[in-house]
Design a protein around this motif. Sequence first.
Motif, short mmCIF file in Angstrom:
data_model
loop_
_atom_site.label_atom_id
_atom_site.label_comp_id
_atom_site.label_asym_id
_atom_site.label_seq_id
_atom_site.Cartn_x
_atom_site.Cartn_y
_atom_site.Cartn_z
N ALA A 273 7.04 0.90 -3.62
CA ALA A 273 6.55 1.39 -2.29
C ALA A 273 5.79 2.90 -2.36
O ALA A 273 4.93 2.64 -1.38
N HIS A 274 5.82 3.25 -3.78
CA HIS A 274 5.36 4.37 -4.44
C HIS A 274 3.78 4.20 -3.90
O HIS A 274 3.12 5.07 -3.94
N ALA A 275 3.59 3.37 -4.90
CA ALA A 275 2.25 2.52 -5.01
C ALA A 275 1.75 2.90 -3.54
O ALA A 275 -0.11 2.68 -3.92
N HIS A 276 1.12 2.64 -2.51
CA HIS A 276 0.92 2.70 -1.02
C HIS A 276 1.06 3.49 -0.14
O HIS A 276 0.55 3.58 0.86
N LEU A 277 1.69 5.09 -0.88
CA LEU A 277 2.04 6.50 -0.63
C LEU A 277 0.70 6.20 -0.32
O LEU A 277 -0.53 6.77 -1.29
N PRO A 278 0.15 7.13 1.00
CA PRO A 278 -1.55 7.78 0.36
C PRO A 278 -1.68 9.23 -0.29
O PRO A 278 -0.08 10.04 -0.54
N ALA A 279 -2.15 9.44 -0.94
CA ALA A 279 -2.20 11.14 -1.22
C ALA A 279 -2.92 12.24 -0.76
O ALA A 279 -3.64 11.70 0.25
N PRO A 280 -2.20 13.15 -0.35
CA PRO A 280 -2.31 14.15 -0.21
C PRO A 280 -3.64 14.56 0.14
O PRO A 280 -3.99 14.88 -1.40
N SER A 281 -4.29 15.67 0.97
CA SER A 281 -5.13 15.87 0.46
C SER A 281 -5.36 17.69 0.27
O SER A 281 -4.09 17.76 0.51
N GLY A 400 3.18 18.97 -1.94
CA GLY A 400 2.35 18.13 -2.12
C GLY A 400 3.23 16.96 -1.40
O GLY A 400 2.42 16.30 -0.52
N LYS A 401 4.51 16.99 -1.44
CA LYS A 401 5.02 16.19 -1.44
C LYS A 401 5.26 15.83 0.43
O LYS A 401 5.80 15.14 0.90
N GLU A 402 5.71 17.23 1.01
CA GLU A 402 5.74 16.80 2.67
C GLU A 402 4.82 16.27 3.37
O GLU A 402 4.49 15.99 3.92
N ALA A 403 3.66 17.13 2.88
CA ALA A 403 1.70 16.89 3.21
C ALA A 403 2.19 15.57 3.60
O ALA A 403 0.98 14.77 4.02
N GLN A 404 2.42 14.42 1.79
CA GLN A 404 2.55 13.30 2.29
C GLN A 404 3.40 12.38 2.81
O GLN A 404 2.86 11.63 3.61
N SER A 519 7.78 1.16 4.75
CA SER A 519 8.95 1.72 3.94
C SER A 519 8.48 2.56 3.38
O SER A 519 9.35 3.19 2.49
N GLY A 520 7.24 2.93 3.35
CA GLY A 520 6.46 4.12 2.18
C GLY A 520 7.22 5.14 3.34
O GLY A 520 7.93 6.36 2.35
N VAL A 521 6.94 5.59 4.14
CA VAL A 521 7.77 6.56 5.57
C VAL A 521 9.50 6.62 4.91
O VAL A 521 9.69 7.95 5.05
N GLU A 522 10.25 5.78 4.56
CA GLU A 522 11.64 5.60 4.19
C GLU A 522 11.52 6.26 2.80
O GLU A 522 12.27 7.62 2.68
N VAL A 523 10.56 6.12 1.80
CA VAL A 523 10.48 6.54 0.29
C VAL A 523 10.12 7.45 -0.20
O VAL A 523 10.34 8.89 -0.49
N ALA A 524 8.80 8.29 1.14
CA ALA A 524 9.05 9.68 1.51
C ALA A 524 9.41 10.51 1.62
O ALA A 524 9.53 11.96 1.20
N GLU A 525 10.02 10.39 2.66
CA GLU A 525 10.88 10.90 3.90
C GLU A 525 11.95 11.45 2.50
O GLU A 525 12.17 13.02 2.49
#
Length: 608
Positions: A273-281, A400-404, A519-525
Amino acid sequence: MSYEDNNPFSSSPSEDNRPSSFHPYYYASGSTSREEQEQEQEEQTTGSPSFGEDGDEEVPAEYSGAVSIGDRREATQSSKPPSMHDESDEDVLKAKDPSSCCRIGQILASINTQNGGITITEAAKSSEGNFVVYTISLTSSSKSGGNYTWGQSNLIPVRRRYSDFASLHKFLCRLFPTCIIPPIPEKQSAGAYVAHPTKAKEDVTVIEYRKRALTVFLRKCAMHPHLRASHFFHRFLENDVSWSEINHTPPLNTLPKSLFHAPPINPSSPTPAHAHLPAPSSSSILTARQNPAGYPDLDARLKEFERTLAPTMEKTCRRLVRRLADLSAEYAELGATYNGFSLTSTTLPTLLERCGQASDHTYLAVAALAQSIATGFGESLVERRGSVEAVRDVLKFRAGKEAQYIATKEALQKAKETLEHLEKSELEAKRIDGMLSRIQGPSTTSSPTSPDNDIPAPEDVAISPPTERKKRSGSSGMGMSAVLGKLNHAFQGILDQDPSTTRRNQIGKTREMIVQLTSGVEVAERDRRVCDESVKREVERYFGSLNTTAEGEGEIEGESGEGRENVGAGGVSGAALRDMMSGWAGAMTEFGRRGVEGWQDVLAEIGE
């Protein structure tokens, strides 16, 4: 292509169809439920995936043959990536016991690295090339004394060059992005190589400074609760390990290119799931750093120290050391003059000799003061500035993690809106197709009496030959017609020949994207939550409590002792400021004591 070929969360995909950004370890270690395995076996037998627990959900006709993974993932309710929720946040954040790792870990757990333990005992030019190697030794600080034996009976020292320390620091920053990694001395400037191209690497002053700075670096790493338990750090202290080979082995070769595509703790083990997370600007990270939860006040004080206070103090310290060195040389020359004059003087030769000796004492005291300020205050100030940069990097990663996390939620909401729009377009297209089929159904076949039958066939139409004028005009516009023809062909290739199929494919891809982003939102959270707690503990470990008091810098969690100070000015911890000021005061006191001792003898001689 089968369903399993497109499913990045499948437990047993074919080797050829694995996404390049996923490590094979996660397919081997990921486990699926018994129901999901039975369902996969049933799909392989029947040749089509089933929906729902009883398989009673029908597949829409327009999506047959192109089933998105979203329908199945929602039905099996296994959208959570494997091994993400196996451990609680506290288990993830808890520091491991170094003694349970290896022999080096047991040594680090049993020695006092704050006052010794790890020391660079020697720095010499290597016989294998034109570079300097630093000898590292581990020494017991217990009452029994003695050295720890490596191997059978002899102490085997570890020899590393500066580039090995630089790569160790670089990879520690990537393996522990939420930890404040101690800094290492900077590389020599290009000006030093230009001024002395053959002797830049043999500068004794630089080598001695690196010995002290690298010793501090190793000791602080050994005092850190997470770094001291890292097997990667342990291998750096093993003599029989080639460091160049370590750089191409796990966990380094499993790190993703971007740390934002990995968990904040143990980033060498990312989930699919981490591979689909967007990179923060960069702008989103800057906005997140202004959030009250991102320590904006601390960040501002660190920036102030880094830009104003540290450069001013470093500049003043260098100027003071330089002037003290000049003063020491003047006292040395004065002492030599007094001593020479006492040999030729017939009156008061003893007094002149005493003045010469006192001047020599002062010369030595000033030289010692300059050395103490340079090493005890100046080098400590440089090390603090490097630590401030490390703290700011940690705060930036947290932001960056929060922005992601925010970007992933926004991407999910946008994907849902896109899916809703596509589904409405699909329903509208179906409604229009139905109306057209009902209206045009009876008149699809032309009757013999249709007016269209009066239109002559193409072959019955007489075509008049073009006139000479038309021929001339056509020939003159031949180039423009060719250009327009090519443009028309290009536009025909761009235009969608089958918008209905394209829209249906977009619906399937959007549903798949929604499942991945869900799934990415759960992982990012969870990453954001774990990162916040880890950074909070690291900041409190380094600075002490930002509210009242807490453990001072350099103390291992759980230990008690002195060093409970408030946060100092400019974002530097109170313990750090106390050590720096204590070193300064101690150097001045020693200078005054040594100077007074020499000139007291002169006063006694004058009194006699």
